[in-house]
Every structure is written in C-alpha cells, then in structure tokens.
Design an enzyme around this catalytic site. Structure first.
Site, PDB file in Angstrom:
ATOM      1  CB  ILE A  65      29.929  23.347  27.250  1.00 17.07           C
ATOM      2  CG1 ILE A  65      30.024  24.653  28.038  1.00 17.07           C
ATOM      3  CG2 ILE A  65      30.284  22.163  28.132  1.00 17.07           C
ATOM      4  CD1 ILE A  65      28.970  24.801  29.140  1.00 17.07           C
ATOM      5  CE1 TYR A  66      36.349  20.958  24.347  1.00 16.93           C
ATOM      6  CE2 TYR A  66      34.136  20.775  23.424  1.00 16.93           C
ATOM      7  CZ  TYR A  66      35.328  20.188  23.831  1.00 16.93           C
ATOM      8  OH  TYR A  66      35.474  18.825  23.726  1.00 16.93           O
ATOM      9  CB  ILE A  67      35.470  28.361  28.523  1.00 16.76           C
ATOM     10  CG1 ILE A  67      34.014  28.032  28.922  1.00 16.76           C
ATOM     11  CG2 ILE A  67      35.811  29.823  28.783  1.00 16.76           C
ATOM     12  CD1 ILE A  67      32.953  28.740  28.157  1.00 16.76           C
ATOM     13  N   GLY A  74      31.414  29.283  31.640  1.00 21.50           N
ATOM     14  CA  GLY A  74      30.871  27.935  31.477  1.00 21.50           C
ATOM     15  C   GLY A  74      29.541  27.804  32.213  1.00 21.50           C
ATOM     16  CG  ASN A 124      37.539  17.015  30.725  1.00 20.74           C
ATOM     17  OD1 ASN A 124      38.070  17.751  31.565  1.00 20.74           O
ATOM     18  ND2 ASN A 124      36.949  17.484  29.635  1.00 20.74           N
ATOM     19  CE1 TYR A 160      29.269  19.795  31.825  1.00 20.17           C
ATOM     20  CE2 TYR A 160      30.770  17.951  31.666  1.00 20.17           C
ATOM     21  CZ  TYR A 160      30.238  19.085  31.138  1.00 20.17           C
ATOM     22  OH  TYR A 160      30.652  19.534  29.909  1.00 20.17           O
ATOM     23  CE  LYS A 175      30.029  24.964  42.577  1.00 20.19           C
ATOM     24  NZ  LYS A 175      30.212  26.264  42.072  1.00 20.19           N
TER      25      LYS A 175
HETATM   26  C1  LIG Z   1      34.454  22.808  31.953  1.00 18.76           C
HETATM   27  C2  LIG Z   1      34.280  24.283  31.566  1.00 18.76           C
HETATM   28  C3  LIG Z   1      33.230  24.410  30.464  1.00 18.76           C
HETATM   29  C4  LIG Z   1      33.820  25.069  32.811  1.00 18.76           C
HETATM   30  O1  LIG Z   1      33.688  26.430  32.446  1.00 18.76           O
HETATM   31  P1  LIG Z   1      34.389  27.586  33.303  1.00 18.76           P
HETATM   32  O2  LIG Z   1      33.937  28.892  32.735  1.00 18.76           O
HETATM   33  O3  LIG Z   1      35.852  27.347  33.369  1.00 18.76           O
HETATM   34  O4  LIG Z   1      33.781  27.318  34.747  1.00 18.76           O
HETATM   35  P2  LIG Z   1      33.097  28.391  35.706  1.00 18.76           P
HETATM   36  O5  LIG Z   1      33.979  29.575  35.884  1.00 18.76           O
HETATM   37  O6  LIG Z   1      31.706  28.626  35.224  1.00 18.76           O
HETATM   38  O7  LIG Z   1      33.079  27.611  37.086  1.00 18.76           O
HETATM   39  C5  LIG Z   1      32.031  26.808  37.455  1.00 18.76           C
HETATM   40  C6  LIG Z   1      32.565  25.766  38.402  1.00 18.76           C
HETATM   41  O8  LIG Z   1      33.463  24.928  37.684  1.00 18.76           O
HETATM   42  C7  LIG Z   1      34.502  24.523  38.555  1.00 18.76           C
HETATM   43  N1  LIG Z   1      35.785  25.077  38.150  1.00 18.76           N
HETATM   44  C8  LIG Z   1      36.026  26.195  37.447  1.00 18.76           C
HETATM   45  N2  LIG Z   1      37.324  26.399  37.300  1.00 18.76           N
HETATM   46  C9  LIG Z   1      37.927  25.369  37.927  1.00 18.76           C
HETATM   47  C10 LIG Z   1      39.281  25.012  38.131  1.00 18.76           C
HETATM   48  N3  LIG Z   1      40.296  25.769  37.673  1.00 18.76           N
HETATM   49  N4  LIG Z   1      39.550  23.873  38.786  1.00 18.76           N
HETATM   50  C11 LIG Z   1      38.546  23.117  39.276  1.00 18.76           C
HETATM   51  N5  LIG Z   1      37.256  23.417  39.137  1.00 18.76           N
HETATM   52  C12 LIG Z   1      36.951  24.525  38.470  1.00 18.76           C
HETATM   53  C13 LIG Z   1      34.154  25.052  39.901  1.00 18.76           C
HETATM   54  O9  LIG Z   1      33.340  24.118  40.561  1.00 18.76           O
HETATM   55  C14 LIG Z   1      33.378  26.303  39.571  1.00 18.76           C
HETATM   56  O10 LIG Z   1      32.544  26.809  40.540  1.00 18.76           O
HETATM   57  P3  LIG Z   1      33.100  27.604  41.840  1.00 18.76           P
HETATM   58  O11 LIG Z   1      34.410  28.220  41.476  1.00 18.76           O
HETATM   59  O12 LIG Z   1      32.055  28.636  42.101  1.00 18.76           O
HETATM   60  O13 LIG Z   1      33.195  26.577  42.913  1.00 18.76           O
HETATM   61  C15 LIG Z   1      35.644  24.920  31.087  1.00 18.76           C
HETATM   62  O14 LIG Z   1      36.579  24.759  32.099  1.00 18.76           O
HETATM   63  C16 LIG Z   1      36.169  24.343  29.784  1.00 18.76           C
HETATM   64  O15 LIG Z   1      35.831  24.825  28.707  1.00 18.76           O
HETATM   65  N6  LIG Z   1      37.061  23.337  29.873  1.00 18.76           N
HETATM   66  C17 LIG Z   1      37.753  22.809  28.686  1.00 18.76           C
HETATM   67  C18 LIG Z   1      36.807  22.140  27.705  1.00 18.76           C
HETATM   68  C19 LIG Z   1      36.037  21.028  28.322  1.00 18.76           C
HETATM   69  O16 LIG Z   1      36.569  20.165  29.027  1.00 18.76           O
HETATM   70  N7  LIG Z   1      34.743  21.033  28.010  1.00 18.76           N
HETATM   71  C20 LIG Z   1      33.837  20.005  28.472  1.00 18.76           C
HETATM   72  C21 LIG Z   1      33.858  18.874  27.509  1.00 18.76           C
HETATM   73  S1  LIG Z   1      32.680  17.645  28.043  1.00 18.76           S
END
Ligand SMILES: CC(C)(COP(=O)(O)OP(=O)(O)OC[C@H]1O[C@@H](n2cnc3c(N)ncnc32)[C@H](O)[C@@H]1OP(=O)(O)O)[C@@H](O)C(=O)NCCC(=O)NCCS
Length: 188
Positions: free
Chosen positions: A103-105, A115, A142, A149, A151
């Site tokens: 899952i990658y954004i 995400g 990470n 996760y 959360k």
């Molecule tokens: C992990 C990932 C998929 C989350 O997706 P996202 O779209 O950024 O997250 P969301 O906007 O849906 O946020 C969901 C929750 O994630 C956490 N989150 C999001 N951005 C965050 C940040 N900058 N710092 C800390 N927590 C964060 C928060 O808990 C958030 O919920 P809340 O803001 O309502 O409290 C994304 O950050 C990502 O692609 N990361 C890089 C790739 C990666 O590590 N993938 C997972 C490999 S196992």
C-alpha cells in the site's frame, strides 16, 4: 473521459496488463521515496531491478490470486494497492486470510486519507470474499506505516525477513480480524 467533461473524480481502478508501465513507474517512485534514506543505492537498485522488472510485475498481474489497484484522481495516479489471497500470500497464514502486500501513496498525496480509503477497500474485499483476517508485513523501522496500522487496530503476531539487495531486514507481521457486520467502504 471525466476530464473531457471538466470534473476529474477519485476512483479505485483494478490494474490490468495494459497498465503495467504505469504500475512499474509508481512502484519504483513510491519505493524510492519511502526507502532511499535507509538503504544503500546498490541495494535499492538491485531490489528495484528484481522486484519491479516488467517480467516480475507481469507474472504477478497474471496470478489469479493477486490483485492490484490504482487510486486515481482523474488521470493522476496517487497510489496503489496489492493484495494476495490463497497461494499468492507470502506466508502460509491460511486460506481464510488476505495479505495486504503493498500500500503506497506518493509523498505529495500522503496524509489526505487515500491510504485509509485503500485500507478500507481491502477490508471490504476480504469481507465480500468471506475471509476472516487481513495481515501484512511492515519494516520494523517504518514507524509512520506502523502507526497507521496500529491506529486501525492491527496487532503484531510474528516477524519475517524481507531482503533489499543484500540486506536482510526484519518485517513485523501484523493482523486484524475482518468484522463481517461492518460496512468498511462506500463507493463514491
Ligand atoms: C502509510 C500510508 C499508506 C498511509 O497513507 P496516507 O494516505 O498517508 O494516510 P491517511 O491520510 O489515510 O491517514 C491515516 C492515518 O495515518 C496516520 N498518518 C497519516 N499521515 C501521517 C503523518 N504525516 N505522520 C504520522 N501519521 C500519519 C494518521 O494516524 C492518520 O489518521 P489521522 O490523521 O486521522 O489521525 C502512506 O503514508 C504511505 O504510502 N507511506 C509510504 C509507503 C509505505 O510506507 N507503505 C507501507 C508499506 S508496509
């Protein structure tokens, strides 16, 4: 098509072989963005050459137990998802489980709930397929992804080795039970 009418919309699209080039592009871009600071250039390059070659992605796209999805806004791909069932799972967790393998954004779209939408979409698929668990592996350092996760209610149940180039890294394995009574995802 929607751009022609002037209103781009958010969509989750199942990826087929015809999108393999775009899949390769976003797979590489997001992996580099996420892990370039914590891996050597050589290890990163070796991993990208092996894991995201066109041949490798083609065989994964052709696996009937794997599915890839793009999160798109109009023509723009913001992120992607890969899920595995049955024999495609990277560990023998069981046939009642679904693996969230990737899952990658893209950085610029993170923190906008994309995400969360892809995770909810994963659970909706697991529920519709009558599976009991969603599980995943995440690199032990990470922290941002781990927090995401946690959360959502995932708990650690094991660990395994994930190799990047010549570096054997530890992935935490996390799982969360599928709530069959819950409506996880509402189509737009
Ligand atoms: C992990 C990932 C998929 C989350 O997706 P996202 O779209 O950024 O997250 P969301 O906007 O849906 O946020 C969901 C929750 O994630 C956490 N989150 C999001 N951005 C965050 C940040 N900058 N710092 C800390 N927590 C964060 C928060 O808990 C958030 O919920 P809340 O803001 O309502 O409290 C994304 O950050 C990502 O692609 N990361 C890089 C790739 C990666 O590590 N993938 C997972 C490999 S196992």
């Amino acid at each position: 098509m929607e751009e022609l009418n002037g209103t781009p919309k958010f969509e989750i699209i199942k990826i087929g072989l015809s999108e393999i080039e775009q899949l390769r592009e976003i797979s590489i871009e997001t992996f580099v963005e996420t892990f370039k600071e914590t891996n050597t250039q050589n290890n990163l390059q070796q991993f990208l050459n092996e894991a995201y070659s066109l041949d490798q992605l083609k065989s994964e796209l052709e696996n009937p137990n794997s599915e890839f999805f793009f999160a798109k806004f109009g023509y723009e791909i913001m992120g992607y998802l890969k899920i595995n069932q049955g024999e495609a799972q990277k560990e023998s967790i069981g046939h009642n489980a679904l693996e969230l393998e990737r899952i990658y954004i893209l950085n610029k779209f993170q923190g906008k709930k994309i995400g969360q939408i892809l995770l909810d979409y994963t659970f909706e698929i697991a529920k519709k397929t009558n599976l009991d668990w969603v599980w995943l592996g995440v690199w032990e350092h990470n922290q941002r992804a781990i927090n995401f996760y946690l959360k959502n209610g995932f708990v650690q149940f094991d660990q395994h080795i994930f190799t990047v180039g010549d570096d054997d890294q530890t992935d935490i394995l996390m799982k969360l039970e599928v709530d069959k009574t819950k409506s996880y995802f509402t189509p737009f």
